[in-house]
Design a protein around this motif. Sequence first.
Motif, PDB file in Angstrom:
ATOM      1  N   ALA A  47       0.820  -1.217   0.000  1.00  0.00           N
ATOM      2  CA  ALA A  47       0.000   0.000   0.000  1.00  0.00           C
ATOM      3  C   ALA A  47       0.849   1.260   0.000  1.00  0.00           C
ATOM      4  CB  ALA A  47      -0.921  -0.018   1.215  1.00  0.00           C
ATOM      5  N   GLY A  48       2.118   1.148   0.327  1.00  0.00           N
ATOM      6  CA  GLY A  48       3.001   2.306   0.338  1.00  0.00           C
ATOM      7  C   GLY A  48       2.743   3.250   1.489  1.00  0.00           C
ATOM      8  N   HIS A  49       2.467   2.699   2.695  1.00  0.00           N
ATOM      9  CA  HIS A  49       2.240   3.556   3.857  1.00  0.00           C
ATOM     10  C   HIS A  49       3.447   4.459   4.088  1.00  0.00           C
ATOM     11  CE1 HIS A  49      -0.933   0.578   5.630  1.00  0.00           C
ATOM     12  NE2 HIS A  49      -1.418   1.343   4.665  1.00  0.00           N
ATOM     13  N   ALA A  50       3.146   5.719   4.385  1.00  0.00           N
ATOM     14  CA  ALA A  50       4.201   6.727   4.506  1.00  0.00           C
ATOM     15  C   ALA A  50       5.009   6.530   5.783  1.00  0.00           C
ATOM     16  CB  ALA A  50       3.592   8.118   4.485  1.00  0.00           C
ATOM     17  N   VAL A  51       6.307   6.670   5.662  1.00  0.00           N
ATOM     18  CA  VAL A  51       7.223   6.694   6.805  1.00  0.00           C
ATOM     19  C   VAL A  51       8.157   7.878   6.613  1.00  0.00           C
ATOM     20  CG1 VAL A  51       7.099   4.204   7.200  1.00  0.00           C
ATOM     21  CG2 VAL A  51       8.867   5.129   5.684  1.00  0.00           C
ATOM     22  N   HIS A  52       8.776   8.273   7.729  1.00  0.00           N
ATOM     23  CA  HIS A  52       9.688   9.413   7.663  1.00  0.00           C
ATOM     24  C   HIS A  52      11.118   8.919   7.548  1.00  0.00           C
ATOM     25  CE1 HIS A  52      12.270  12.636   9.405  1.00  0.00           C
ATOM     26  NE2 HIS A  52      11.553  13.359   8.564  1.00  0.00           N
ATOM     27  N   ASP A  53      11.811   9.412   6.547  1.00  0.00           N
ATOM     28  CA  ASP A  53      13.216   9.098   6.322  1.00  0.00           C
ATOM     29  C   ASP A  53      14.031  10.338   6.677  1.00  0.00           C
ATOM     30  OD1 ASP A  53      15.808   8.871   4.842  1.00  0.00           O
ATOM     31  OD2 ASP A  53      14.936   6.967   4.235  1.00  0.00           O
ATOM     32  N   LYS A  54      15.079  10.140   7.498  1.00  0.00           N
ATOM     33  CA  LYS A  54      15.869  11.286   7.939  1.00  0.00           C
ATOM     34  C   LYS A  54      16.543  12.013   6.791  1.00  0.00           C
ATOM     35  CE  LYS A  54      16.868   9.437  12.549  1.00  0.00           C
ATOM     36  NZ  LYS A  54      17.913   9.024  13.514  1.00  0.00           N
ATOM     37  N   LYS A  55      16.787  11.300   5.700  1.00  0.00           N
ATOM     38  CA  LYS A  55      17.452  11.915   4.561  1.00  0.00           C
ATOM     39  C   LYS A  55      16.483  12.329   3.472  1.00  0.00           C
ATOM     40  CE  LYS A  55      21.734   9.283   5.268  1.00  0.00           C
ATOM     41  NZ  LYS A  55      22.699   8.304   4.671  1.00  0.00           N
TER      42      LYS A  55
END
Length: 819
Positions: A246-254
């Motif tokens: 589903a491509g659930h959003a996550v936070h990437d530090k970069k």
Amino acid sequence: MALDTVSALVLAYAYGRAYEAAKAVTGALDFADLIQRARHLLTDGPGAAWVLYKLDGGVDHVLVDEAQDTSPEQWTIVRALTAEFFTGAGSHDGAARTVFVVGDEKQSIFSFQGAAPERLAAEAQDYDRAITGVGGVFQGVELLQSWRSTAEVLAAVDAVFAEPDLARALSPGRGESGEGAAALIRHQAARADGLAGTIDLWPPLQDETDEERRAWDEPLDASTARGARRRVAERIADEIKASVEAGHAVHDKKAGLRPMDWGDVLILVRKRGPMFEEVLRALKQRGVPVAGADRLTLSAHPVFQDLLALGRVALHPADDLTLAGVLRSPLCDLSEEALFDLAHGREGSLWRVLNGRAELDPALAAARDLIADFRDAARSLTPFDLYGRLLNRLDGRCLSVRQRFLTRLGSEAADAMDAFLDQARAAEGRGPADLERFCHLLASLDQTIKREMDEPRGEVRVMTAHSSKGLEAPVVILPDVIFEEPRGDALLETDAGAFLWCGSSGEDCAASQTARDARKRRGEEESLRLLYVGLTRARDRLIVTGRYASNRKLENLKAWWAPILAAFERLEGVREVETATGAARRYGADPVAMARSAAPAITAAPPPAWLTTAPRAEASERRMAPGRMEDAARTPAPSPLSRVGGGLGRWRRGELIHRLLERLPDVAPERRDAAAVTLLAREPDLDDAQKAEMAAAALGVLDDARFAEVFGPASRAEVALSGSAPELPPGVVVSARLDRLVVTPERVLVIDFKTNRPAPDRIEEADPAYVRQLAVYWAVLRRLYPDRTVEAALVWTDGPRLTPVPESLMRQALGEARG
């Protein structure tokens, strides 16, 4: 209980003595020894003041990391190093000297190493008094601000430990000063990316009650297939797969916000056990990329077992069961049906049937060829070369055996294969190793490999909560929060450091009851700190669930489940939701789906032909000692009984005289007699007459003017020699140690000492093995020194006499060795 305690302590004392003796024999130190010796060196050792004086002159700053897990003995070392920082001037040339301690008592989870969270607070108070007492500045910083987790994740963590008793379990002494605001933990979120966190609590699953009667032929794992652990693990695997798809959003530090990937998931179990194995199995069965176990027991890993089984089949092809396992393994990749058709109703051994049907089935032919080739190569290759060659072998699809293992078992197979090859190389380093001896060594191997899983590599990581210290992930799953705290063993430790042995609480006296209650309290508090560590690994999303046995009631299972359930009762905004895999209670925002950017189309160029072409076989190399050049004329090995019954034996005598001839030439002539006596005095099995005879034999050679060149300035003792020569058999590399080597600008002389009695009068009467041995040295040295004349000679201690070996005789010996 008193008698049991005495018995336990006597046994512990005996074990401790045996352990210390074993370390002394090998010169080994364990981790506790290093700490104790460092503390002794700096505190109560005879030279402690001098050591501290020397250190004080060069140490201006001390950093203590992970201070919450620092044991009292380690704190003693730190205090000794920093004691002079805060006495008198406490500085060098006016520069301030500092102590920087980093630690979070809420994450103290290594009590088995002696760590205690209350010790960090006590040390902070001591440093506060010492620093402010000399006019310095002490700053204590409470670690409540987080740049890792969302506000929702931190709010859930606060709610789990919202009761004062639970907060004090994390931070001993919290709230005892009477300040109500400080009694509870309140984290602060420093993230400002705008992504709201999600915390899901899945309903726990209970094992089904086993039927009273089961069919006798029901598979042993049938009940496991119905078990709650497997159902929990399967839901976890399905949830991960659905979230990634589903491509659930996550936070990437970069990269900021992006769709979720496999490597964003971290699954934390309380300990390695059935749930750990079920989660790994479920992920693999559903095709979810998984990094495998964070620790591998090498002997239990399928790669190890398959490679060892192949070695056993090569040695014993009539072992049908082992051969069947090899055929089903990634080595041969036969299906279950193909193996059944091959084995069922067969006449004769499975190996015989495989050979008979190989011409009718390409898969059977490939399996037979792999095993037969391995058997043939085992006759001439060392274990490392043998298995290294096997793992690089290509099949009809141009896949190597290594790639087949990785395809079937995942990336952890690479670590297992590398560890297996390390064992093969280590076996060769311990001496001659053929396949049979290597398989025997592996059968008793007990080795655990710690895999590095700190950084995500596009795979789901599964590990214990203990192993996750210092790690983080966008999505963290805790699959086993329902359990009973372990009761502990019968050995109890009192607050005074004494020990009691009491196997049952029903037999407790007042002292053992107090010790048992204290241990139970400490264990529960550390378990809650471990829960805190697991919860705070999550950046964006947290999933919590568990299972319990069919004969247990959920309300009686406190541990982690009770505070988590209470947190969901007190959090505002908790709601019932239906995820892609079932019902859940949710706090926080629903996951947001993001579209994945289409990867640019890349037209792959066809691989070059050399990539799928097996390399030309290199000439095999056999490394051997000169004495093994010709088996038929090999000098007999010394008997293990040669020292039994009081006799010295020719081998023992020769060994000791060789040692004297090696060491005495470096001693001044006038001191050689005394040195010989000192060297031989270390041999308690020699009588005075034997010592005198051997000393006389060695000194007779050294004092003879005819041998002045042999022991002169241009000579060296025990020279290592390794190499090959055209005169040697093809592929043979010699590895030897020369008794004496003389190198001058004009010539090279190699000497071999012999202690035979009586010494032969002519070289032709000497043992042919002696001539052949010197001929090998001569051949290799001629290649190393092509511009000099190379000569060889035997020095007999009986006489003494020096017997040159003619070049013609050495060439003849080498010709016979080549066949």
